[in-house]
Design an enzyme around this catalytic site. Structure first.
Site, PDB file in Angstrom:
ATOM      1  CB  THR B  33      -0.787  -0.034   0.808  1.00  0.00           C
ATOM      2  OG1 THR B  33      -1.860  -1.095   1.301  1.00  0.00           O
ATOM      3  CG2 THR B  33      -2.109   1.165   0.596  1.00  0.00           C
ATOM      4  CD  GLN B  34       4.786   2.152  -2.788  1.00  0.00           C
ATOM      5  OE1 GLN B  34       4.327   1.991  -3.714  1.00  0.00           O
ATOM      6  NE2 GLN B  34       5.879   0.946  -3.292  1.00  0.00           N
TER       7      GLN B  34
END
Lengths: 246, 266
Positions: B33-34
């Site tokens: 998850t960025q």
């Protein structure tokens, strides 16, 4: 020549359903010197040559193999610390004791392992109040109001049983004296409790029922003098408990 | 015959063609998850003399789209604490399940036989645990993209309110707000509880009214907010959680005086 075929390891049951290696481990506890523990609503205490603080709120007394006790106590210290780090709380006594219970039980079930040769009394105060637990090499753990394990501990247990009703209303010092009287019961002829052979571990709230905790402390040597002299004057063989003749 | 030992036992290039090493690319970087996708906005919390009030609206946005309007972002824990979630909603759902599991585990390991058994993990314990969890995940470069408020009572029975975010940073204060709320609502709440000492003089009604007022200000000013919200009050008697609050007595009279945004030409 008679030989027990069922005691070679800890995973073989005898035809009667016994595991001899576990029973031998229990013998090791009986050969260790005596420890006594008592708790009431606000105080608890335990005594012996080997008393350890596990955490601020927990201490333990051992009877049996010191090296096995060290393994268990190191494990308990680690678990206590880990709960302080991840939850910022003092580990609940029941959680801690069931952890060593499971650990010890595992040793009775794996080939090539042996049971711990040590019995413990674990005393401490957590959010739900004061607790005293007995731990046996089989992995059995029990919560007790008062308990004694080790050599000749039956005499101490008899004393504790007779006086059990008094503990709840005792103050801290009176409870310690009860513990010492119980300990005195176990002594062989001509031996006495002295500052050399007695130590006392105490943990409890500073004020009855309140929160600030007085951390588990082991009283050794001269620190135990007042308590020991205060019970020295009691009648031979254990004071009021034994005077049953009318 | 190829006499080079490393070629023995391998498919022969002259028969099968040269091996295409691009098929062997197994060690590409992990994709974590960025950035958050579906998000919740501010969470507000405020202490008063007997407990804590905490509130969050019921909106989960998909970018600027108000995608889900019935997402409950306050969660009870062990009937004694409340956690408010801002940030990524999928990570919130992960934490929600994780906390359910934790509560069950704790209920099993803790004493139910002792008469004065306390709640298994109090708000302070819960906050510490969550902050360690968040820090653990950010250290794996796979953060849980949330900012949390934990409201409840500590081991002394005193009101407890603390924040934790995706980096594992923690903070505690008599009033706290995450996201836009930290700019718009925090100053209003500080007017009521500027410091720990003032908490003693704040009643439950004052705290609730202040938080409701703040929710309204946020709805006026935060384009990712909603007029339906959840509000919880934690006291020693337990948690009162109401998930279908509506903002009342709104006044949009100021709106037509706002100029300079969008397509208006006046």
């Amino acid at each position: 020549m008679f030989r027990n075929n069922y005691d070679n390891d800890s995973v073989t049951f005898s035809p009667q359903g016994r595991i001899f290696q576990v029973e031998y481990a229990a013998e090791a506890v009986k050969q260790g010197s005596v420890v006594v523990g008592i708790r009431n609503a606000e105080e608890l205490s335990s005594y012996q040559k080997k008393l350890f603080a596990v955490d601020e709120h927990v201490g333990l007394a051992i009877a049996g193999l010191t090296s096995d006790a060290r393994v268990l106590s190191n494990f308990m210290k680690q678990q206590s610390l880990s709960q302080r780090l991840t939850y910022d709380r003092a580990i609940p006594l029941e959680t801690l004791v069931s952890l060593i219970g499971d650990k010890a039980q595992l040793n009775t079930q794996h080939y090539g392992k042996r049971p711990y040769g040590v019995g413990l009394l674990v005393a401490g105060v957590d959010d739900s109040g004061p607790h005293l637990f007995e731990f046996q090499p089989s992995g059995l753990t029990q919560e007790m109001l008062a308990c004694a394990i080790g050599a000749r501990s039956q005499m101490a247990r008899t004393y504790l049983e007779k006086n059990l009703d008094k503990f709840a209303d005792c103050g801290r010092d009176e409870l310690i004296r009860h513990g010492l009287r119980a300990l005195k019961e176990t002594l062989v002829q001509d031996r006495e409790l002295t500052v050399e052979n007695t130590s006392v571990g105490v943990v409890g709230p500073k004020e009855p029922g309140k929160r600030p905790l007085e951390a588990f402390k082991v009283y050794d040597g001269a620190e135990t003098k007042d308590w020991i002299t205060s019970i020295a004057d009691d009648t031979e063989a254990g004071g009021d408990g034994m005077q049953v003749d009318e | 015959m190829d006499h080079r030992p490393h070629a023995w036992g391998r498919p022969r290039d002259d028969v099968y063609g040269a091996y295409d090493p691009s098929y062997m690319q197994t060690n590409v970087p992990n994709q974590h998850t960025q950035s958050p996708i579906v998000t919740g906005t501010s969470v507000l919390g405020m202490k008063f003399k007997d407990g804590v009030v905490i509130a969050a609206d019921n909106l989960a946005s998909y970018g600027s789209l108000a995608r889900f309007t019935d997402v409950k972002r306050l969660r009870k824990f062990a009937e004694s604490s409340v956690v408010g979630f801002g940030g990524d909603v999928s990570d919130m759902q992960y934490l929600d399940r994780h906390l359910t599991e934790l509560a069950i585990d704790e209920a099993y390991t803790s004493t139910t036989t002792t008469p004065n058994a306390q709640p298994t993990l109090n708000a302070r314990n819960l906050h510490k645990y969550l902050s360690k969890l968040l820090y653990h995940r950010r250290s794996k470069f796979d953060p849980l993209w949330n900012s949390l408020l934990v409201a409840g009572l500590d081991e002394e029975g005193a009101p407890f309110l603390a924040a934790a975010d995706l980096l594992g940073t923690t903070f505690t204060s008599p009033s706290l707000a995450t996201g836009f709320g930290s700019m718009l609502a925090q100053p209003i709440m500080r007017g009521i509880v500027p410091d720990e000492a003032s908490v003693e003089h704040v009643t439950r009604e004052q705290a609730i009214n202040c938080v409701r007022e703040c929710m309204k200000v946020l709805f006026y000013r935060d384009a990712r907010s909603l007029d339906s919200y959840s509000l919880a009050v934690v006291t020693k008697d337990g948690v009162e959680l109401s998930e279908n609050e509506k903002l009342e007595s709104q006044s949009w009279a100021f709106a037509d005086r706002i100029k300079g945004y969008g397509t208006q030409t006046v």
